[in-house]
Design a protein around this motif. Sequence first.
Motif, short mmCIF file in Angstrom:
data_model
loop_
_atom_site.label_atom_id
_atom_site.label_comp_id
_atom_site.label_asym_id
_atom_site.label_seq_id
_atom_site.Cartn_x
_atom_site.Cartn_y
_atom_site.Cartn_z
N ARG A 137 0.23 2.14 6.36
CA ARG A 137 0.24 1.73 4.95
C ARG A 137 1.21 0.59 4.73
O ARG A 137 0.95 -0.31 3.95
CB ARG A 137 0.59 2.91 4.04
N GLY A 138 2.34 0.62 5.43
CA GLY A 138 3.30 -0.47 5.32
C GLY A 138 2.73 -1.76 5.85
O GLY A 138 2.92 -2.83 5.25
N ARG A 139 2.02 -1.68 6.96
CA ARG A 139 1.40 -2.90 7.52
C ARG A 139 0.34 -3.45 6.58
O ARG A 139 0.20 -4.65 6.43
CB ARG A 139 0.80 -2.60 8.89
N GLU A 140 -0.45 -2.54 5.96
CA GLU A 140 -1.48 -2.97 5.01
C GLU A 140 -0.85 -3.72 3.84
O GLU A 140 -1.44 -4.64 3.29
CB GLU A 140 -2.26 -1.77 4.49
N ARG A 141 0.33 -3.32 3.45
CA ARG A 141 1.03 -3.96 2.34
C ARG A 141 1.83 -5.18 2.80
O ARG A 141 2.54 -5.80 2.01
CB ARG A 141 1.98 -2.98 1.66
N GLY A 142 1.76 -5.48 4.08
CA GLY A 142 2.50 -6.63 4.60
C GLY A 142 3.95 -6.33 4.90
O GLY A 142 4.76 -7.25 5.04
N LEU A 143 4.31 -5.05 4.99
CA LEU A 143 5.69 -4.68 5.27
C LEU A 143 5.87 -4.52 6.78
O LEU A 143 5.34 -3.58 7.37
CB LEU A 143 6.05 -3.37 4.58
N THR A 144 6.57 -5.45 7.38
CA THR A 144 6.88 -5.37 8.80
C THR A 144 8.38 -5.51 8.95
O THR A 144 9.08 -5.95 8.03
CB THR A 144 6.20 -6.49 9.59
N ALA A 145 8.87 -5.16 10.11
CA ALA A 145 10.32 -5.31 10.35
C ALA A 145 10.71 -6.76 10.21
O ALA A 145 11.75 -7.09 9.62
CB ALA A 145 10.68 -4.78 11.75
N ALA A 146 9.88 -7.67 10.70
CA ALA A 146 10.20 -9.10 10.59
C ALA A 146 10.17 -9.53 9.13
O ALA A 146 11.04 -10.27 8.67
CB ALA A 146 9.19 -9.93 11.41
#
Length: 152
Positions: A137-146
């Motif tokens: 879900r974080g990746r879908e929202r564009g939330l990455t560690a970078a």
Amino acid sequence: MIHTVQLLRYLSDAPLRRRVTAATNKVESFNRFSQWVGFGNRGVIADNDPVEQEKAMKFNALLRNAVIFHNTLDIAEIVRQLLEGGREIDPEDLAHISPYLTEHINRFGGYSTHEVGIRPEAYDPKLDVDFAPLRERGRERGLTAAGLGQAA
């Protein structure tokens, strides 16, 4: 110039504002927790000796870390009991739990040291919760560690 660009980015990017607000809330929560733990002398280090100042800071950090560790163990044990009882745990719910809890601590109460000689049972750090859906879900929202590193 850089500050202006960052400010404009912040104003125009709602997900960035949410991430910044969430990070700010975590920092403020930790600061309130630290002040609560370091209550002696109202948190003021009155000694002018740098060695004594460093000791006071390190003792407060040790106490903070001990309380956070204890709270984390308690939270993990409760989650483990819920899982063993057949309850489903949503990783999203776990993401909102903070170890900066103080309500259960009596700073001014009686303290017993008779348990010091008792060896605790081995602690199993494994917690059977699948965090993959939360990461997805974080990746879908564009939330990455970078991306989170760039936001700061």
